[in-house]
Motif scaffolding. Structure first.
Motif, PDB file in Angstrom:
ATOM      1  N   MET A  37     -13.418  33.801  35.302  1.00 29.11           N
ATOM      2  CA  MET A  37     -14.357  34.807  33.602  1.00 29.11           C
ATOM      3  C   MET A  37     -13.469  34.496  32.302  1.00 29.11           C
ATOM      4  N   LEU A  38     -11.771  34.161  32.659  1.00 24.09           N
ATOM      5  CA  LEU A  38     -10.789  34.009  32.079  1.00 24.09           C
ATOM      6  C   LEU A  38     -11.042  33.095  30.868  1.00 24.09           C
ATOM      7  N   GLN A  39     -12.170  32.085  31.879  1.00 23.01           N
ATOM      8  CA  GLN A  39     -12.156  30.866  30.658  1.00 23.01           C
ATOM      9  C   GLN A  39     -13.423  31.246  30.281  1.00 23.01           C
ATOM     10  N   GLU A  40     -13.907  32.135  29.866  1.00 21.64           N
ATOM     11  CA  GLU A  40     -15.287  32.440  29.502  1.00 21.64           C
ATOM     12  C   GLU A  40     -14.637  33.709  28.245  1.00 21.64           C
ATOM     13  N   TYR A  41     -14.031  34.272  28.533  1.00 26.77           N
ATOM     14  CA  TYR A  41     -13.220  34.977  27.807  1.00 26.77           C
ATOM     15  C   TYR A  41     -11.706  34.159  26.543  1.00 26.77           C
ATOM     16  N   VAL A  42     -11.933  33.226  27.253  1.00 25.61           N
ATOM     17  CA  VAL A  42     -11.101  32.169  26.312  1.00 25.61           C
ATOM     18  C   VAL A  42     -11.900  31.926  25.369  1.00 25.61           C
ATOM     19  N   ASN A  43     -13.637  31.070  25.760  1.00 26.61           N
ATOM     20  CA  ASN A  43     -13.801  30.306  24.691  1.00 26.61           C
ATOM     21  C   ASN A  43     -14.836  31.294  23.471  1.00 26.61           C
ATOM     22  N   THR A  44     -14.887  32.881  24.251  1.00 28.09           N
ATOM     23  CA  THR A  44     -15.339  33.837  23.253  1.00 28.09           C
ATOM     24  C   THR A  44     -14.008  34.165  22.055  1.00 28.09           C
ATOM     25  N   ALA A  45     -12.869  34.052  22.696  1.00 25.83           N
ATOM     26  CA  ALA A  45     -11.697  34.368  21.543  1.00 25.83           C
ATOM     27  C   ALA A  45     -11.642  33.646  20.870  1.00 25.83           C
ATOM     28  N   GLU A  46     -12.333  32.053  21.077  1.00 22.76           N
ATOM     29  CA  GLU A  46     -11.848  30.532  19.737  1.00 22.76           C
ATOM     30  C   GLU A  46     -12.688  30.895  19.013  1.00 22.76           C
ATOM     31  N   SER A  47     -14.300  31.468  19.712  1.00 20.55           N
ATOM     32  CA  SER A  47     -15.010  31.132  18.728  1.00 20.55           C
ATOM     33  C   SER A  47     -15.505  32.704  16.859  1.00 20.55           C
ATOM     34  N   ALA A  48     -14.767  33.205  18.033  1.00 23.47           N
ATOM     35  CA  ALA A  48     -14.002  34.528  17.317  1.00 23.47           C
ATOM     36  C   ALA A  48     -12.976  33.974  15.906  1.00 23.47           C
ATOM     37  N   ALA A  49     -12.373  33.525  16.382  1.00 23.23           N
ATOM     38  CA  ALA A  49     -10.700  32.735  15.462  1.00 23.23           C
ATOM     39  C   ALA A  49     -11.549  32.280  15.161  1.00 23.23           C
ATOM     40  N   ARG A  50     -12.555  31.096  15.081  1.00 27.94           N
ATOM     41  CA  ARG A  50     -13.022  30.170  14.103  1.00 27.94           C
ATOM     42  C   ARG A  50     -13.682  30.709  13.067  1.00 27.94           C
ATOM     43  N   ALA A  51     -14.062  31.657  13.196  1.00 27.08           N
ATOM     44  CA  ALA A  51     -15.645  32.407  12.683  1.00 27.08           C
ATOM     45  C   ALA A  51     -14.141  33.748  11.737  1.00 27.08           C
ATOM     46  N   GLY A  52     -13.082  34.307  12.018  1.00 29.26           N
ATOM     47  CA  GLY A  52     -12.667  34.467  11.248  1.00 29.26           C
ATOM     48  C   GLY A  52     -11.771  33.535  10.691  1.00 29.26           C
ATOM     49  N   GLY A  53     -11.578  32.509  10.727  1.00 29.20           N
ATOM     50  CA  GLY A  53     -11.262  31.400  10.355  1.00 29.20           C
ATOM     51  C   GLY A  53     -11.733  31.539   9.128  1.00 29.20           C
ATOM     52  N   GLU A  54     -13.065  30.765   9.385  1.00 32.32           N
ATOM     53  CA  GLU A  54     -14.310  29.991   8.255  1.00 32.32           C
ATOM     54  C   GLU A  54     -14.283  31.221   7.198  1.00 32.32           C
ATOM     55  N   ILE A  55     -13.988  32.618   7.542  1.00 29.03           N
ATOM     56  CA  ILE A  55     -13.984  33.773   6.188  1.00 29.03           C
ATOM     57  C   ILE A  55     -12.324  33.536   5.260  1.00 29.03           C
ATOM     58  N   LEU A  56     -11.529  33.612   6.127  1.00 25.83           N
ATOM     59  CA  LEU A  56     -10.484  32.794   5.440  1.00 25.83           C
ATOM     60  C   LEU A  56      -9.928  32.304   4.319  1.00 25.83           C
ATOM     61  N   MET A  57     -10.794  31.018   4.977  1.00 25.21           N
ATOM     62  CA  MET A  57     -10.429  29.795   4.913  1.00 25.21           C
ATOM     63  C   MET A  57     -11.695  30.055   2.817  1.00 25.21           C
ATOM     64  N   GLN A  72     -13.721  42.658  10.542  1.00 25.85           N
ATOM     65  CA  GLN A  72     -15.197  42.497  11.076  1.00 25.85           C
ATOM     66  C   GLN A  72     -16.162  41.609  12.033  1.00 25.85           C
ATOM     67  N   ALA A  73     -15.405  40.590  11.534  1.00 28.91           N
ATOM     68  CA  ALA A  73     -16.393  39.044  11.602  1.00 28.91           C
ATOM     69  C   ALA A  73     -16.156  39.186  13.621  1.00 28.91           C
ATOM     70  N   ILE A  74     -14.148  39.130  13.274  1.00 22.92           N
ATOM     71  CA  ILE A  74     -13.844  38.770  15.106  1.00 22.92           C
ATOM     72  C   ILE A  74     -14.464  40.243  15.818  1.00 22.92           C
ATOM     73  N   ARG A  75     -14.161  41.197  15.490  1.00 24.26           N
ATOM     74  CA  ARG A  75     -14.399  42.159  15.993  1.00 24.26           C
ATOM     75  C   ARG A  75     -16.451  42.459  16.223  1.00 24.26           C
ATOM     76  N   ASP A  76     -16.885  42.318  15.837  1.00 27.44           N
ATOM     77  CA  ASP A  76     -18.423  42.035  15.843  1.00 27.44           C
ATOM     78  C   ASP A  76     -18.994  41.097  16.681  1.00 27.44           C
ATOM     79  N   ILE A  77     -18.075  40.188  16.892  1.00 25.30           N
ATOM     80  CA  ILE A  77     -18.146  39.039  18.185  1.00 25.30           C
ATOM     81  C   ILE A  77     -17.685  39.165  18.988  1.00 25.30           C
ATOM     82  N   LEU A  78     -16.299  39.594  19.593  1.00 22.47           N
ATOM     83  CA  LEU A  78     -16.102  40.224  20.881  1.00 22.47           C
ATOM     84  C   LEU A  78     -16.917  41.509  21.486  1.00 22.47           C
TER      85      LEU A  78
END
Ligand code: IPD
Ligand code: CA
Ligand code: CA
Length: 269
Positions: A1-21, A47-53
């Motif tokens: 399950m932790l692997q799934e959490y870290v993968n979801t966190a990475e997706s959320a972080a990338r979504a946030g990062g794209e917005i920042l750029m 907001q994007a990170i929260r929506d994903i998580l």
């Protein structure tokens, strides 16, 4: 399950990062406190990170730096025995806002997952370099899929050390004397403007230690796990336990280097 959490966190972080750029050159800063800035990009990233998580895990808690009453909520939830079993995402949607505003390419998104006071998952994504640092409790830390390991530095005079001040530090404050004492003893000091990246750079062996007289849980929730999983050592600034509710700390590549830094701080009046 932790692997799934870290993968979801990475997706959320990338979504946030794209917005920042995307927003970097189109935002205005406003002040939350002395030398403490926020932009529309911080808010949009959160907001994007929260929506994903929370879209994926609707029963999890969420504490983001830009949420109303975030510190009070964090302290309440971390200390509340009735809520100790629930999962909480601890998020800094833009760590390094001052760099971001000035066009300095050194900032990141930081996402940690905590349960019962333990950090389980950490992701720090730097959208400028594209580097993604990740860790899972007990599973090691990695940078873009490659295992991370701290430097092994044991001598202060060979150490590259990051130092963090409160934004409103005054002349004559104890941190100033601590800063000078460490600067005098170490190879060189860095103040690069992102607490989360400082920790990840120690995890990657690029820096050797970080003394943080001032940090918040969202600055360090992910990075503290990443550096520990890379073999680093982190305690409170007095040598006691590292506490997310009061994350003033010393982090070092080795216990020996940590001990030397602690001894230097203890000698400062
Ligand atoms: C700040 C950065 C900085 C640290 C400050 C933090 P922000 O976060 O991490 O390096 O020294 O204590 O507040 O405001 O850019 O998210
Ligand atoms: Ca921060
Ligand atoms: Ca921030």
């Amino acid at each position: 399950m932790l692997q799934e959490y870290v993968n979801t966190a990475e997706s959320a972080a990338r979504a946030g990062g794209e917005i920042l750029m995307t927003m970097q050159n189109a935002v205005e800063a406003r002040s939350k406190g002395r030398n403490d800035l926020v932009t529309e990009a911080d808010l949009a990233s959160q907001q994007a990170i929260r929506d994903i998580l929370l879209g994926r895990y609707p029963d999890h808690g969420f504490v983001g730096e830009e949420s109303e009453g975030a510190i009070a909520e964090l302290n309440r939830s971390l200390g509340d025995p009735d809520r100790r079993d629930s999962f909480r995402w601890i998020v800094d949607p833009l760590d390094g806002t001052t760099n971001y505003i000035h066009g300095m390419p050194h900032y990141c998104v930081s996402i940690g997952l905590e349960q019962s006071g333990e950090l389980l998952v950490g992701v720090v994504f730097d959208p400028v370099s594209g580097e993604c640092f990740r860790a899972v409790r007990g599973g090691g830390a990695e940078l873009d899929g490659k295992p991370l390991a701290v430097s092994g530095c044991r001598q202060v005079n060979e150490a590259l050390v990051a130092f963090g001040f409160a934004p409103d530090v005054r002349p004559g404050a104890p941190e100033v004397a601590q800063f000078l004492a460490i600067m005098h003893a170490c190879r060189s000091i860095r103040r690069m403007g992102s607490a989360a990246l400082n920790l990840c750079y120690i995890a990657a062996g690029r820096m050797d230690a970080y003394v943080a007289g001032c940090a918040k849980a969202w600055d360090v929730a992910a990075g503290a796990l990443i550096v520990r999983e890379a073999g680093g050592y982190i305690t409170g600034i007095d040598g006691g336990g590292f506490d997310l509710r009061f994350p003033h700390f010393i982090c070092a590549a080795t216990p020996l280097l940590h001990g030397h830094l602690l001894a230097i701080l203890a000698q400062v009046e």
